[in-house]
Design a protein around this motif. Sequence first.
Motif, PDB file in Angstrom:
ATOM      1  N   VAL A   1      68.281 -21.023 -57.730  1.00 44.04           N
ATOM      2  CA  VAL A   1      68.116 -22.215 -58.670  1.00 44.04           C
ATOM      3  C   VAL A   1      66.137 -21.789 -57.587  1.00 44.04           C
ATOM      4  O   VAL A   1      65.522 -22.940 -58.007  1.00 44.04           O
ATOM      5  N   ALA A   2      65.963 -22.074 -56.076  1.00 45.16           N
ATOM      6  CA  ALA A   2      65.045 -22.029 -55.607  1.00 45.16           C
ATOM      7  C   ALA A   2      64.323 -21.507 -55.708  1.00 45.16           C
ATOM      8  O   ALA A   2      63.366 -21.735 -55.173  1.00 45.16           O
ATOM      9  N   VAL A   3      64.640 -20.486 -56.248  1.00 42.56           N
ATOM     10  CA  VAL A   3      63.699 -19.666 -56.148  1.00 42.56           C
ATOM     11  C   VAL A   3      62.409 -19.282 -57.353  1.00 42.56           C
ATOM     12  O   VAL A   3      60.959 -19.467 -56.974  1.00 42.56           O
ATOM     13  N   PRO A   4      62.893 -19.520 -58.855  1.00 45.28           N
ATOM     14  CA  PRO A   4      61.473 -19.958 -59.434  1.00 45.28           C
ATOM     15  C   PRO A   4      61.006 -21.310 -58.938  1.00 45.28           C
ATOM     16  O   PRO A   4      59.742 -21.597 -59.330  1.00 45.28           O
ATOM     17  N   LEU A   5      61.408 -22.366 -58.626  1.00 39.41           N
ATOM     18  CA  LEU A   5      60.353 -23.612 -58.109  1.00 39.41           C
ATOM     19  C   LEU A   5      59.843 -22.839 -56.346  1.00 39.41           C
ATOM     20  O   LEU A   5      58.409 -23.417 -56.825  1.00 39.41           O
ATOM     21  N   SER A   6      60.393 -22.029 -55.900  1.00 43.86           N
ATOM     22  CA  SER A   6      59.123 -21.523 -54.356  1.00 43.86           C
ATOM     23  C   SER A   6      58.427 -20.968 -55.313  1.00 43.86           C
ATOM     24  O   SER A   6      57.184 -20.638 -54.518  1.00 43.86           O
ATOM     25  N   VAL A   7      58.766 -20.086 -56.418  1.00 43.33           N
ATOM     26  CA  VAL A   7      57.534 -19.184 -56.749  1.00 43.33           C
ATOM     27  C   VAL A   7      56.565 -19.947 -57.550  1.00 43.33           C
ATOM     28  O   VAL A   7      55.046 -19.937 -57.378  1.00 43.33           O
ATOM     29  N   ILE A   8      57.042 -21.072 -57.812  1.00 42.82           N
ATOM     30  CA  ILE A   8      55.790 -21.948 -59.427  1.00 42.82           C
ATOM     31  C   ILE A   8      54.468 -22.710 -57.628  1.00 42.82           C
ATOM     32  O   ILE A   8      54.032 -22.680 -57.842  1.00 42.82           O
ATOM     33  N   VAL A   9      55.361 -23.396 -56.616  1.00 42.73           N
ATOM     34  CA  VAL A   9      54.768 -23.873 -55.356  1.00 42.73           C
ATOM     35  C   VAL A   9      54.171 -22.971 -54.767  1.00 42.73           C
ATOM     36  O   VAL A   9      52.544 -23.195 -54.477  1.00 42.73           O
ATOM     37  N   THR A  10      53.878 -21.767 -54.333  1.00 43.31           N
ATOM     38  CA  THR A  10      53.890 -20.930 -53.937  1.00 43.31           C
ATOM     39  C   THR A  10      52.462 -20.299 -54.493  1.00 43.31           C
ATOM     40  O   THR A  10      51.214 -20.613 -54.751  1.00 43.31           O
ATOM     41  N   GLN A  11      52.542 -19.765 -56.230  1.00 46.65           N
ATOM     42  CA  GLN A  11      51.333 -19.824 -56.890  1.00 46.65           C
ATOM     43  C   GLN A  11      50.441 -20.515 -56.944  1.00 46.65           C
ATOM     44  O   GLN A  11      49.138 -20.386 -56.981  1.00 46.65           O
ATOM     45  N   GLN A  12      50.737 -21.975 -56.857  1.00 45.76           N
ATOM     46  CA  GLN A  12      49.253 -23.076 -57.524  1.00 45.76           C
ATOM     47  C   GLN A  12      49.062 -23.543 -56.695  1.00 45.76           C
ATOM     48  O   GLN A  12      47.297 -24.011 -56.167  1.00 45.76           O
ATOM     49  N   ILE A  13      49.864 -23.588 -55.062  1.00 42.80           N
ATOM     50  CA  ILE A  13      48.887 -23.170 -53.636  1.00 42.80           C
ATOM     51  C   ILE A  13      47.884 -22.022 -53.832  1.00 42.80           C
ATOM     52  O   ILE A  13      46.646 -22.685 -53.632  1.00 42.80           O
ATOM     53  N   ALA A  14      48.809 -21.259 -54.320  1.00 41.80           N
ATOM     54  CA  ALA A  14      47.272 -19.962 -53.600  1.00 41.80           C
ATOM     55  C   ALA A  14      46.871 -19.703 -54.524  1.00 41.80           C
ATOM     56  O   ALA A  14      45.441 -19.292 -53.624  1.00 41.80           O
ATOM     57  N   LYS A  15      46.798 -19.963 -55.668  1.00 44.52           N
ATOM     58  CA  LYS A  15      45.384 -19.856 -56.579  1.00 44.52           C
ATOM     59  C   LYS A  15      44.583 -20.741 -56.148  1.00 44.52           C
ATOM     60  O   LYS A  15      43.100 -20.298 -56.255  1.00 44.52           O
ATOM     61  N   ARG A  16      44.539 -22.307 -55.755  1.00 42.76           N
ATOM     62  CA  ARG A  16      43.303 -22.718 -55.256  1.00 42.76           C
ATOM     63  C   ARG A  16      42.796 -22.453 -54.047  1.00 42.76           C
ATOM     64  O   ARG A  16      41.643 -22.627 -53.680  1.00 42.76           O
ATOM     65  N   SER A  17      43.740 -22.093 -52.846  1.00 43.69           N
ATOM     66  CA  SER A  17      43.291 -21.693 -51.560  1.00 43.69           C
ATOM     67  C   SER A  17      41.891 -20.022 -51.814  1.00 43.69           C
ATOM     68  O   SER A  17      42.070 -19.834 -51.303  1.00 43.69           O
TER      69      SER A  17
ATOM     70  N   ILE B   1      44.555 -26.320 -47.432  1.00 42.30           N
ATOM     71  CA  ILE B   1      45.584 -25.648 -49.322  1.00 42.30           C
ATOM     72  C   ILE B   1      46.442 -24.561 -48.499  1.00 42.30           C
ATOM     73  O   ILE B   1      48.150 -24.732 -49.015  1.00 42.30           O
ATOM     74  N   SER B   2      46.506 -23.551 -47.848  1.00 43.39           N
ATOM     75  CA  SER B   2      47.408 -23.048 -47.580  1.00 43.39           C
ATOM     76  C   SER B   2      47.968 -22.890 -46.870  1.00 43.39           C
ATOM     77  O   SER B   2      49.414 -22.825 -46.254  1.00 43.39           O
ATOM     78  N   GLY B   3      48.578 -23.692 -45.651  1.00 38.41           N
ATOM     79  CA  GLY B   3      49.552 -24.459 -44.392  1.00 38.41           C
ATOM     80  C   GLY B   3      50.554 -25.402 -45.358  1.00 38.41           C
ATOM     81  O   GLY B   3      51.163 -25.702 -44.871  1.00 38.41           O
ATOM     82  N   ILE B   4      49.779 -26.018 -46.752  1.00 38.21           N
ATOM     83  CA  ILE B   4      50.794 -26.410 -47.022  1.00 38.21           C
ATOM     84  C   ILE B   4      51.332 -25.876 -47.661  1.00 38.21           C
ATOM     85  O   ILE B   4      53.016 -26.184 -47.856  1.00 38.21           O
ATOM     86  N   ILE B   5      51.832 -24.790 -47.872  1.00 44.64           N
ATOM     87  CA  ILE B   5      52.972 -23.853 -48.313  1.00 44.64           C
ATOM     88  C   ILE B   5      54.521 -23.427 -47.469  1.00 44.64           C
ATOM     89  O   ILE B   5      55.179 -23.644 -47.865  1.00 44.64           O
ATOM     90  N   MET B   6      53.605 -23.463 -46.181  1.00 42.23           N
ATOM     91  CA  MET B   6      55.183 -23.228 -45.513  1.00 42.23           C
ATOM     92  C   MET B   6      55.615 -24.723 -45.404  1.00 42.23           C
ATOM     93  O   MET B   6      57.002 -25.040 -45.904  1.00 42.23           O
ATOM     94  N   PRO B   7      55.714 -26.023 -45.261  1.00 44.23           N
ATOM     95  CA  PRO B   7      56.326 -27.591 -45.628  1.00 44.23           C
ATOM     96  C   PRO B   7      56.912 -27.284 -47.072  1.00 44.23           C
ATOM     97  O   PRO B   7      58.430 -27.761 -47.134  1.00 44.23           O
ATOM     98  N   ALA B   8      55.866 -26.700 -47.523  1.00 44.03           N
ATOM     99  CA  ALA B   8      56.989 -27.647 -49.451  1.00 44.03           C
ATOM    100  C   ALA B   8      57.925 -26.215 -49.889  1.00 44.03           C
ATOM    101  O   ALA B   8      58.847 -26.495 -49.627  1.00 44.03           O
TER     102      ALA B   8
END
Length: 677
Positions: free
Chosen positions: A249-265, A323-330
């Motif tokens: 269950v955590a995988v799609p949530l992690s992918v969505i979070v990563t994509q949204q942050i990476a797109k901005r960085s 912005i990219s640093g937010i990925i790790m804690p998220a």
Amino acid sequence: MTAVPEQKKAPEATTPERLPAAGRRGGGPPWMSAGMPAEKSMNFGPSARRLLGRLRPHRVTLSGIIALAVTSVGFSVIGPKILGHATDIIFAGVIGRQLPPGTTVDQAVSGMRAAGNDNLADMVARMDVVPGVGIDFDALGRTLLFALGLYVAASLLMWWQGWLLNGVVQATVLRLRAEVEEKLNRLPLPYFDRQPRGELLSRVTNDIDNISQTLSQTLSQLLTSLLTVVGVLAMMFWISPLLALVALVAVPLSVIVTQQIAKRSQQKFIAQWTHTGELNGQIEEAFTGHELVKVFGRSPEVEATFHAKNEELFRASFGAQFISGIIMPAMMFVGNLSYVAIAVVGGLRVASGAMSLGDVQAFIQYSRQFTQPLTQVASMANLLQSGVASAERVFAVLDADEQSPDPATPARVVEPHGRVEFENISFRYDPQTPLIDDLSLVAEPGHTVAIVGPTGAGKTTLVNLVMRFYELDSGRITLDGVDITTLRRDDLRGRIGMVLQDTWLFGGTIRDNIAYGRPDATEEEILAAARATFVDRFVRSLPDGYDTVIDEEASNISAGEKQLITIARAFLAEPSLLILDEATSSVDTRTEVLLQRAMAALRSDRTSFVIAHRLSTIRDAHLILMMENGRIVEQGTHRQLLAARGAYHRLYQAQFAAAVVDDEATPAAAAPAPARG
């Protein structure tokens, strides 16, 4: 080529209207390059695939790296299951000691059910226990040693894989640097006119170093992480499909979070490296022209430009890293939610006897192993974005249009005499701005052709066309009857010696700098060239003589001495065609007179093109060309042009406003000078 490689200066006819501000290569004020536009970047996907495609020559080694990674990850993935078995041995020993000795497991389970302890009975029924017997330390020791062996083997294989991969990465970057260097040698001079040197240096050094760092730090981790995810996922489904679904269950949530942050960085990282290149260009220009900046009192403007560029770089870098640093804690937050869910569900299943305690412990380890590589991949997003942004900038250099190739079957000059003929040539830097149109002239062997005229008339452009630094729009130039476009560039330039007003010396001894014109020259030939050009006179006064090391900026010798060394280099090269572009502008008057005599001897058997602003230096030329706006408006000898009282006469009088006593001058030459303006 044996042509003396001087620092190329921008063509005289190149004006701000013909080239953008970003194209001034060190010639203009440093604050003029502050508004350089950022280059349009490619998409992340194509750039990343192209970067990875550069690893293709190492397919065999990469196959071995993948095999080592698969084996290493396999050993690491089996480890938690083995440790879970060790936990089962310990737990079974603890429970077994509490059961009545001499009874069977079935009897003990029946007693528990009779006492109403159904959950405990279900748990014991799934365990391999011996009532009355404690922990089997022999079995526990063998299990732990086996797990230790697996982890040690996995670590050794991982080290081997990393060593091989590092070799592949460094070999790839080595090849990339070589390709960029070769590419720069194939690029036409107009490309360098449009590129600030600091920006180009940043691409060749900083960006390639960043690519190397990115590949070294991410490739091994990415490969290991992806294999770990696959292996751990397989083990989790084998142990408990239900818990595996909870973990997924955590995988799609992690992918969505990563994509949204990476797109901005991503855009932030592209901006970061673009601003880095622009800042490097501004600093390089400011320090190259440091004396001029001080003389004209423009330090405040330079500092303001620097602070503005530095602030832009700060904002872009801060935004990219934050912005990219937010990925790790998220990702860690999402992973912790998954961990809590697995612990709760796993505990309930142990209590119900559906799973063993060791399997739950192994699954919790697997859940950590599952989220950890995802977190690592997410944390590498900033490195990947930064590396791919640098790759885009390097690929832009590699994709730049090259100069036209040399002919497959080049012509040769059979009997070199140095006869140069311009046949109805036309050339423009900008198609909309006329420069040289339908120009024709002939330079006979052994003659000296002087080219004079105001700045921007096209004097340097004319000799650059002879060197094929630029290609003609129409017409042709022949050398001894052979069209220069049918010759190999190296062959053409190997027959030409060139000395420019802007001297170029490299870090090395004076002897090495003179011998640059002909590396195979003997010591006697080097000394002869030095004596002929009066280099020997000042070198003898130096403590180390010809072994004196010239520093990077050649600041330990004077400007005139630098120019004498470049002229000695041309003497040593012994070219059949000589081009002198204000070659004596930095020497004193007495030395200039001596050099005029030396150069007269040098020019005696070869054709010479002399660009001069001081008309006193070209009185003895066989032919003087007066150029204005890319056209030859007058031509003849010094006497003839003065007698014609045209453009050359006006230019001559402007330089010698006072009365000039000249034995060779005509009465017209001694006439009162017209008013300036």
